[in-house]
Motif scaffolding. Sequence first.
Motif, PDB file in Angstrom:
ATOM      1  N   LEU A 170      -8.066   8.216   2.441  1.00 28.99           N
ATOM      2  CA  LEU A 170      -7.133   8.000   3.402  1.00 28.99           C
ATOM      3  C   LEU A 170      -7.060   6.238   3.498  1.00 28.99           C
ATOM      4  O   LEU A 170      -6.013   5.883   3.990  1.00 28.99           O
ATOM      5  CB  LEU A 170      -7.492   8.573   5.055  1.00 28.99           C
ATOM      6  N   LYS A 171      -8.235   5.694   3.230  1.00 28.16           N
ATOM      7  CA  LYS A 171      -8.310   4.345   3.441  1.00 28.16           C
ATOM      8  C   LYS A 171      -8.075   3.605   1.949  1.00 28.16           C
ATOM      9  O   LYS A 171      -8.416   2.427   1.725  1.00 28.16           O
ATOM     10  CB  LYS A 171      -9.642   3.891   3.820  1.00 28.16           C
ATOM     11  N   ILE A 172      -7.449   4.344   1.120  1.00 27.42           N
ATOM     12  CA  ILE A 172      -7.267   3.824  -0.357  1.00 27.42           C
ATOM     13  C   ILE A 172      -6.472   2.507  -0.141  1.00 27.42           C
ATOM     14  O   ILE A 172      -5.344   2.680   0.567  1.00 27.42           O
ATOM     15  CB  ILE A 172      -6.892   4.449  -1.487  1.00 27.42           C
ATOM     16  N   PHE A 173      -6.694   1.260  -0.623  1.00 25.91           N
ATOM     17  CA  PHE A 173      -6.088   0.147  -0.741  1.00 25.91           C
ATOM     18  C   PHE A 173      -6.138  -0.483  -2.243  1.00 25.91           C
ATOM     19  O   PHE A 173      -5.057  -0.885  -2.929  1.00 25.91           O
ATOM     20  CB  PHE A 173      -6.176  -0.930   0.358  1.00 25.91           C
ATOM     21  N   ASP A 174      -7.451  -0.819  -2.401  1.00 23.73           N
ATOM     22  CA  ASP A 174      -7.564  -1.786  -3.756  1.00 23.73           C
ATOM     23  C   ASP A 174      -6.963  -1.397  -4.894  1.00 23.73           C
ATOM     24  O   ASP A 174      -6.255  -2.289  -5.416  1.00 23.73           O
ATOM     25  CB  ASP A 174      -9.161  -1.785  -3.698  1.00 23.73           C
ATOM     26  N   GLN A 175      -7.143  -0.147  -5.292  1.00 24.48           N
ATOM     27  CA  GLN A 175      -6.707   0.000  -6.607  1.00 24.48           C
ATOM     28  C   GLN A 175      -5.365   0.178  -6.722  1.00 24.48           C
ATOM     29  O   GLN A 175      -4.889  -0.199  -7.779  1.00 24.48           O
ATOM     30  CB  GLN A 175      -7.305   1.778  -6.812  1.00 24.48           C
ATOM     31  N   VAL A 176      -4.471   0.804  -5.684  1.00 23.48           N
ATOM     32  CA  VAL A 176      -3.192   0.537  -5.597  1.00 23.48           C
ATOM     33  C   VAL A 176      -2.663  -0.661  -5.673  1.00 23.48           C
ATOM     34  O   VAL A 176      -1.652  -1.203  -6.249  1.00 23.48           O
ATOM     35  CB  VAL A 176      -2.577   1.514  -4.507  1.00 23.48           C
ATOM     36  N   TYR A 177      -3.113  -1.454  -4.708  1.00 18.50           N
ATOM     37  CA  TYR A 177      -2.670  -3.057  -4.672  1.00 18.50           C
ATOM     38  C   TYR A 177      -2.781  -3.310  -6.121  1.00 18.50           C
ATOM     39  O   TYR A 177      -1.978  -4.477  -6.614  1.00 18.50           O
ATOM     40  CB  TYR A 177      -3.353  -3.621  -3.752  1.00 18.50           C
ATOM     41  N   LEU A 178      -4.020  -3.314  -6.643  1.00 16.91           N
ATOM     42  CA  LEU A 178      -4.318  -4.071  -7.904  1.00 16.91           C
ATOM     43  C   LEU A 178      -3.365  -3.611  -9.276  1.00 16.91           C
ATOM     44  O   LEU A 178      -3.092  -4.245  -9.903  1.00 16.91           O
ATOM     45  CB  LEU A 178      -5.824  -4.076  -8.046  1.00 16.91           C
ATOM     46  N   MET A 179      -3.374  -2.348  -9.222  1.00 19.90           N
ATOM     47  CA  MET A 179      -3.195  -1.584 -10.311  1.00 19.90           C
ATOM     48  C   MET A 179      -1.530  -1.573 -10.360  1.00 19.90           C
ATOM     49  O   MET A 179      -0.737  -1.619 -11.354  1.00 19.90           O
ATOM     50  CB  MET A 179      -3.762  -0.305 -10.595  1.00 19.90           C
ATOM     51  N   THR A 180      -0.954  -1.189  -9.393  1.00 25.78           N
ATOM     52  CA  THR A 180       0.426  -0.684  -9.408  1.00 25.78           C
ATOM     53  C   THR A 180       1.454  -1.486  -8.205  1.00 25.78           C
ATOM     54  O   THR A 180       2.624  -1.502  -8.135  1.00 25.78           O
ATOM     55  CB  THR A 180       0.949   0.901  -9.054  1.00 25.78           C
ATOM     56  N   SER A 181       0.649  -2.220  -7.262  1.00 21.94           N
ATOM     57  CA  SER A 181       1.148  -2.670  -6.158  1.00 21.94           C
ATOM     58  C   SER A 181       2.269  -1.628  -5.434  1.00 21.94           C
ATOM     59  O   SER A 181       3.497  -2.162  -4.862  1.00 21.94           O
ATOM     60  CB  SER A 181       2.055  -4.168  -6.282  1.00 21.94           C
ATOM     61  N   GLY A 182       2.116  -0.352  -5.421  1.00 16.83           N
ATOM     62  CA  GLY A 182       2.687   0.502  -4.955  1.00 16.83           C
ATOM     63  C   GLY A 182       3.953   1.071  -5.550  1.00 16.83           C
ATOM     64  O   GLY A 182       4.507   2.072  -5.494  1.00 16.83           O
ATOM     65  N   GLY A 183       4.089   0.558  -7.027  1.00 11.02           N
ATOM     66  CA  GLY A 183       5.267   0.808  -7.621  1.00 11.02           C
ATOM     67  C   GLY A 183       4.722   1.727  -8.734  1.00 11.02           C
ATOM     68  O   GLY A 183       3.570   2.327  -8.845  1.00 11.02           O
ATOM     69  N   PRO A 184       5.574   2.244  -9.697  1.00 11.43           N
ATOM     70  CA  PRO A 184       6.932   1.574  -9.937  1.00 11.43           C
ATOM     71  C   PRO A 184       7.667   2.214  -8.915  1.00 11.43           C
ATOM     72  O   PRO A 184       7.591   3.355  -8.549  1.00 11.43           O
ATOM     73  CB  PRO A 184       7.463   2.254 -11.317  1.00 11.43           C
ATOM     74  N   GLY A 185       8.812   1.632  -8.258  1.00  9.53           N
ATOM     75  CA  GLY A 185       9.402   1.935  -7.053  1.00  9.53           C
ATOM     76  C   GLY A 185       8.609   2.129  -5.947  1.00  9.53           C
ATOM     77  O   GLY A 185       7.760   1.109  -5.704  1.00  9.53           O
TER      78      GLY A 185
ATOM     79  N   SER B 294       6.671   4.775  -5.734  1.00  8.28           N
ATOM     80  CA  SER B 294       5.912   5.928  -6.099  1.00  8.28           C
ATOM     81  C   SER B 294       4.484   6.126  -5.776  1.00  8.28           C
ATOM     82  O   SER B 294       3.982   7.148  -5.859  1.00  8.28           O
ATOM     83  CB  SER B 294       6.171   6.289  -7.670  1.00  8.28           C
ATOM     84  N   THR B 295       3.699   4.959  -5.607  1.00 10.08           N
ATOM     85  CA  THR B 295       2.349   4.853  -5.464  1.00 10.08           C
ATOM     86  C   THR B 295       2.007   4.185  -3.934  1.00 10.08           C
ATOM     87  O   THR B 295       0.870   4.046  -3.808  1.00 10.08           O
ATOM     88  CB  THR B 295       1.536   4.185  -6.258  1.00 10.08           C
ATOM     89  N   GLN B 296       3.094   3.889  -3.485  1.00  8.13           N
ATOM     90  CA  GLN B 296       2.806   3.231  -1.892  1.00  8.13           C
ATOM     91  C   GLN B 296       1.985   4.238  -1.122  1.00  8.13           C
ATOM     92  O   GLN B 296       2.458   5.251  -0.717  1.00  8.13           O
ATOM     93  CB  GLN B 296       4.140   2.941  -1.220  1.00  8.13           C
ATOM     94  N   VAL B 297       0.883   3.752  -0.750  1.00  3.57           N
ATOM     95  CA  VAL B 297      -0.273   4.659   0.149  1.00  3.57           C
ATOM     96  C   VAL B 297       0.043   3.846   1.784  1.00  3.57           C
ATOM     97  O   VAL B 297       0.444   2.769   1.858  1.00  3.57           O
ATOM     98  CB  VAL B 297      -1.421   4.653  -0.375  1.00  3.57           C
ATOM     99  N   ALA B 298      -0.743   4.603   2.502  1.00  5.34           N
ATOM    100  CA  ALA B 298      -0.684   4.283   3.960  1.00  5.34           C
ATOM    101  C   ALA B 298      -0.988   2.848   4.155  1.00  5.34           C
ATOM    102  O   ALA B 298      -0.384   2.000   4.804  1.00  5.34           O
ATOM    103  CB  ALA B 298      -1.621   5.136   4.482  1.00  5.34           C
ATOM    104  N   LEU B 299      -2.189   2.252   3.390  1.00  2.00           N
ATOM    105  CA  LEU B 299      -2.741   0.965   3.801  1.00  2.00           C
ATOM    106  C   LEU B 299      -1.968  -0.106   3.107  1.00  2.00           C
ATOM    107  O   LEU B 299      -1.755  -1.363   3.757  1.00  2.00           O
ATOM    108  CB  LEU B 299      -4.010   0.843   3.544  1.00  2.00           C
ATOM    109  N   THR B 300      -1.249   0.187   1.971  1.00  2.00           N
ATOM    110  CA  THR B 300      -0.439  -0.762   1.221  1.00  2.00           C
ATOM    111  C   THR B 300       1.136  -0.783   2.166  1.00  2.00           C
ATOM    112  O   THR B 300       1.356  -1.920   2.216  1.00  2.00           O
ATOM    113  CB  THR B 300      -0.090  -0.479  -0.213  1.00  2.00           C
TER     114      THR B 300
END
Lengths: 314, 302
Positions: A247-262, A264-270
């Motif tokens: 639920l607290k995931i942030f780092d991997q998404v921010y670093l690898m995809t920044s929530g994208g493409p589009g 599609s990987t935007q999570v709660a903390l980002t």
Amino acid sequence: MTTLTTPRINVARPGSAKRGAPQARPRQSRPAWLFLAPFAIVYLVFLIGPTLYMLVASLFNTSLVKSGFGSFAGLANYGEMLTRPDFWAAMWHTVQFTLYTTPPLVILGFVMAVLTNRVGRGQWFFRLAFFVPFILPSASIALIWQFIFTPNTGLLNGLQALLGLAPTAVLANPAWAMVGVAAATVWWTIGFNFILYLAALQDIPRELYEAAAVDGASPWQQIRFITIPLLGRTTTLVVLLQIIASLKIFDQVYLMTSGGPGQSTQVALTFIANTAFTSDRVGAASAASVLLFIVILLIAAARELFTRAQDRKA
Amino acid sequence: MATLQTTRNNRFITAAASGPVRSKAQQAKDARGFRIASAIVLGLLALLWLLPTLWAIKTSLSSNATASLGAPAILADTQLTNHSYSVLLGSGDLWNWYLASAITSSLTVILTVVFASMAAYPLSRMQFRGRTVVFLLVVAGIMVPTQVLVVPVFRELAAMGLLNTYWSVILPQVPAVVAVFIFKQFFDGIPRELEEAARVDGASYWRVYWSVIMPLSRPVVSAVGILTFVTVWNNLILPLFTLSNPKLMTIPVGLATVQGSYGQRLADIQASAILGALPLVIIYFFLQRRIVEGVAGTGLKG
């Protein structure tokens, strides 16, 4: 995404803490509070303070550029969040990430630990292979995996070409991006579950296995009827910690995809960070934070209750 | 533990294996076969797990030109070069990041160990007004997901004028409530006789804490110290928003800028990932046992 949480220590037993302590002596209050003061101050300033700020700001149109809370908004921020599709999308992606990572992390962590324990020799090597990634910075992990997932020239696509498969542009494809983030996460954090399982395995008395072997149980039956049931507690712990961490995931998404493409990987903390820092809507971000906060607290509380119920049974 | 009960009564065997009892020799063969199969599966898993790191190392030892040609070219490259490493270690940025991570991690460790052990001492030993409230606050604190508080913490640090200082990374990470628990639990296990003798001799509480309790607490000091160090060293979300000056960035924040700023220098990017992780790998080699025990015993996960 590393903070200390405590799975194993039995917290909150004021009753047992009192046992053996001297009778209440008022003279002890002053020195006690002097000892507590330094921690209490940072605790109030950096834990309680921000929590209260978040609760209050969620009711206002707070912005980053203006000081103070801004104009009163009532529950409008909450209403907005609960009706915004991108908030629900971020929540859903968080759930998706949890669903992708939890089963492999639990099953593989278990398999690795059982096999390492069975094989017996070379434990240092398997600890090195499985555990060390867990203590490395997420930023290093992200760079390594982004490179593996590089479209066409990366290692993954190279392997796919070798096998005659069509290349997958994992992180550039909305259908696959979260899978890529999940794969990197499984590789990165499996060591935690591996170590917890390994420690639990070493607590199982050898005699149980010996007795079972004497009675003719095969190694597989030993695992099925001794190991798996006796590790049930660890499994519950691992699953609940994994859910809270996801639920607290942030780092991997921010670093690898920044929530994208589009998105599609935007999570709660980002999503929260974007709402606050990019859209400059601290009030709305606070409302989303409160909602996430509540979900995490509920699961953490469930964990507490569960551990205590198990303690009582044991 | 109903399952344990069953195994104790040995009923599970009859339930599970109602087939004919296998001979001793057959059993030994089964066990050996199983062990060999286990070793093979485990070996493959270990290879799979080492592969990404080995690949990053291999790439980092190629030139940037070779690295951009793709996986087969990197694999076939036999002309190893330390060019990327000398470039990175020769430029100032990486050393600034190391320095920032070392300073913030060390100071947070010192403050956390001292403050948390001080707070744990009265909780373990003294009766005082407000004890229950303190206890409840600490219990509540352990469940607070600190990452979720990043926005208000940022605003608070801005108001204090601490943005772009090391303190913005250090101070918010000091109240690690779990450290108080670890210390309290350890203190509870220390016999009281020692300090009571010291108290009778007129030693102050501070003296007892500092000269009796703390010297006995080395194992827990190092456990909390190591776990705090690793946590702070790896923290991304807090310094990401509080440090924008490249000279002050910690390793994770610095690495986060690498992908964008190095562009096609793929070997350099992989070398920076390796160099960023290296200090922790070195620490792991020296403190293996303590780190593993610390993680298994207290749980470091966020």
